[in-house]
Design a protein around this motif. Structure first.
Motif, PDB file in Angstrom:
ATOM      1  N   TYR A   1      -9.629   1.735   2.258  1.00  0.00           N
ATOM      2  CA  TYR A   1      -8.467   1.755   3.143  1.00  0.00           C
ATOM      3  C   TYR A   1      -8.808   1.135   4.497  1.00  0.00           C
ATOM      4  O   TYR A   1      -8.048   0.333   5.050  1.00  0.00           O
TER       5      TYR A   1
ATOM      6  N   LYS B   1     -11.449   5.838   0.945  1.00  0.00           N
ATOM      7  CA  LYS B   1     -11.353   5.866   2.409  1.00  0.00           C
ATOM      8  C   LYS B   1     -11.952   4.598   3.018  1.00  0.00           C
ATOM      9  O   LYS B   1     -11.386   4.003   3.933  1.00  0.00           O
TER      10      LYS B   1
ATOM     11  N   VAL C   1      -7.400   3.542  -4.008  1.00  0.00           N
ATOM     12  CA  VAL C   1      -8.025   3.064  -2.773  1.00  0.00           C
ATOM     13  C   VAL C   1      -8.863   4.197  -2.177  1.00  0.00           C
ATOM     14  O   VAL C   1      -8.356   5.307  -1.965  1.00  0.00           O
TER      15      VAL C   1
ATOM     16  N   TYR D   1      -4.378   6.958  -0.898  1.00  0.00           N
ATOM     17  CA  TYR D   1      -3.524   5.783  -1.056  1.00  0.00           C
ATOM     18  C   TYR D   1      -3.783   5.055  -2.382  1.00  0.00           C
ATOM     19  O   TYR D   1      -4.840   5.193  -3.004  1.00  0.00           O
TER      20      TYR D   1
ATOM     21  N   LEU E   1       0.861  -1.181   0.000  1.00  0.00           N
ATOM     22  CA  LEU E   1       0.000   0.000   0.000  1.00  0.00           C
ATOM     23  C   LEU E   1       0.894   1.226   0.000  1.00  0.00           C
ATOM     24  O   LEU E   1       1.823   1.333   0.803  1.00  0.00           O
TER      25      LEU E   1
END
Length: 248
Positions: A239, A236, A234, A222, A214
């Motif tokens: 993640y 929220k 990605v 991310y 990641l």
């Protein structure tokens, strides 16, 4: 005008039984028989039947996989030995089924129901679509995805899939051998694929065994770097899912 019917079952005795039962009703005509899904697809394309009696558990290509490949499926009566969970799925989606072994009386009731649907001009395509999006065995996750690629049929084992990406009403399926387009929603794939696949973004469903690391992309943003070098966005919520699932 007779209802043109195709019988699809890998057991010859099962096809003979249906053939004998159906002869008692002059409104139906058996136009062909198929012993597997590949043969059935060829006959459906050539004969264009009004109705098919379809066994689900067949070698090479299952009955459900066959239906996924048909852009304009005919009316379907499933012939199945499935458990109660699957039967509930059939009933919920108003799909006709015959639970093996079935009697002549139960078969006659199925024929009557078919005639009622034809007379009422009921469109059964939505019923079939809804059934195909439901996992019939929650304890048995999908093992492969069947894709029609031009004139070819590709069997893609789920472990060969790296990630999936939304594309309008379709989904791109990425593998090490290439990518394939499937008319299915990402939500349907979430239900069908095993727990090794994680929704990391509204547009991406990733095989967690293919994740390398990641990476921080921007502040509080991310990306996943996959083992094949591809980077996937990605969200929220994605993640959060990654941290909970992989312990990051």
């Amino acid at each position: 005008m007779k209802i043109r019917t195709l019988l699809i079952d890998d057991e010859a005795l099962a096809r003979t039984l249906v053939q004998n039962f159906i002869k008692a009703d002059p409104d139906f005509e058996v136009v062909g028989e198929a012993a597997d899904g590949f043969e059935a697809m060829k006959l459906i394309t050539e004969l264009k039947p009004d109705l098919i009696f379809l066994d689900i558990q067949m070698p090479k290509l299952t009955g459900l996989e066959l239906l996924e490949l048909l852009p304009e499926p005919p009316i379907v009566v499933f012939s199945t030995a499935y458990d109660q969970y699957a039967i509930e799925a059939f009933e919920k989606n108003a799909v006709d089924y015959l639970l093996k072994p079935f009697s002549r009386d139960r078969f006659s009731k199925a024929l009557s129901k078919i005639k009622e649907k034809i007379e009422a001009k009921v469109d059964t395509k939505e019923e079939i679509k809804n059934l195909l999006s439901a996992p019939l065995h929650p304890e048995k996750p999908l093992e492969r995805i069947v894709i029609k690629d031009g004139s070819k049929i590709e069997m893609v084992p789920f472990q060969d899939i790296t990630y999936l990406e939304t594309y309008g009403d379709y989904v791109w399926i990425y593998t090490e051998k290439g990518k394939f387009l499937k008319q299915k929603t990402m939500k349907e794939f979430e239900l069908l694929l095993p727990s090794t696949f994680l929704r990391v973004h509204r547009s991406f469903l990733v095989n967690i065994t293919c994740i390398q690391k990641l990476e921080l992309y921007e502040k509080n943003s991310y990306q996943l770097l996959l083992k094949n070098g591809v980077r996937v966005g990605v969200s929220k919520s994605g993640y959060k899912e990654l941290k909970e699932t992989l312990g990051w």
